[in-house]
Design an enzyme around this catalytic site. Structure first.
Site: not given
Ligand code: ADP
Ligand code: ZN
Length: 205
Positions: A13, A85, A119, A149, A160
């Site tokens: 993404k 999400r 990554r 990260r 996750r």
């Molecule tokens: P990835 O898609 O690789 O897991 P992100 O950077 O999108 O990475 O998200 C990292 C973390 O941030 C998620 O595991 C979650 O804990 C939190 N997070 C991100 N977006 C949301 C969301 N829309 N609602 C709740 N938590 C979120």
């Protein structure tokens, strides 16, 4: 255009978001990036978010929805990366924005763990996989040192991926039912090949 980018952790993404926002002039709104910036800045939101992120769980919906609501304020063209999400967030979003399209990046589950754990990130937004770095530890675009990260470790990634399956994957049907879903089958295509497929979809709108 208001675009939602959907996909499991490691689906690419972030990589696609960078390319899409540049080519189509969309404001890139990444909830993950917003949370990480808050963690770095030591804000109250950051302190709250960190415990959830480290556990591979979702940050509470109310906090997350408020952040997005203010981020989209006044913008007509944007791309949401990492939001919504779960179905609750999607319904909230429908209350304050008219989503045009949901791009779903579909990647073979077996690839995700290796992709995420290998990554490497740069502060400029670029990301790489160790297997393509030839030992380099700096960003090819800006020369800054690459880092990993904190939540890109096997235990957290496992969580996750579970969170994605149980809470986020249902959004595929949610946007499908609204007639807004476009799925890109990524297989093991390169980022450039995936982007070409993305452009084909967006240019046909
Ligand atoms: P990835 O898609 O690789 O897991 P992100 O950077 O999108 O990475 O998200 C990292 C973390 O941030 C998620 O595991 C979650 O804990 C939190 N997070 C991100 N977006 C949301 C969301 N829309 N609602 C709740 N938590 C979120
Ligand atoms: Zn860089």
């Amino acid at each position: 255009m208001k675009l939602v980018l959907l996909g499991a952790p490691g689906a690419g993404k972030g990589t696609q978001a960078e390319k899409i926002s540049a080519k189509y002039s969309l404001k890139h709104i990444s909830t993950g990036d917003i949370f990480r910036a808050n963690i770095k800045g030591g804000t109250p939101i950051g302190k709250l978010a960190k415990s959830y992120i480290d556990a591979g769980k979702l940050v509470p919906d109310d906090v997350t929805c408020e952040i997005v609501k203010s981020a989209v304020q006044g913008a007509d063209d944007y791309m949401l990366d990492g939001f919504p999400r779960n179905v609750y967030q999607a319904e909230k979003l429908d209350g304050f924005a008219q989503v045009d399209i949901c791009l779903n990046l579909e990647v073979d589950k077996a690839l995700l763990m290796d992709r995420i754990c290998g990554r490497r990130m740069c502060v400029c937004g670029a990301s790489y996989h160790v297997s393509r770095l030839n030992g380099s530890e700096v960003c090819a675009k800006c020369g800054k040192p690459l880092y990993r990260r904190e939540d890109d470790n096997p235990e957290t990634v496992e969580k996750r991926l579970e969170t994605y399956e149980s809470q986020t994957a249902p959004l595929i049907d949610y946007y499908g039912a609204q007639g807004k879903l476009k799925t890109i089958i990524c297989g093991d295509k390169s980022p450039e090949e995936v982007f070409a497929a993305v452009c084909e979809v967006l240019d046909s709108l």
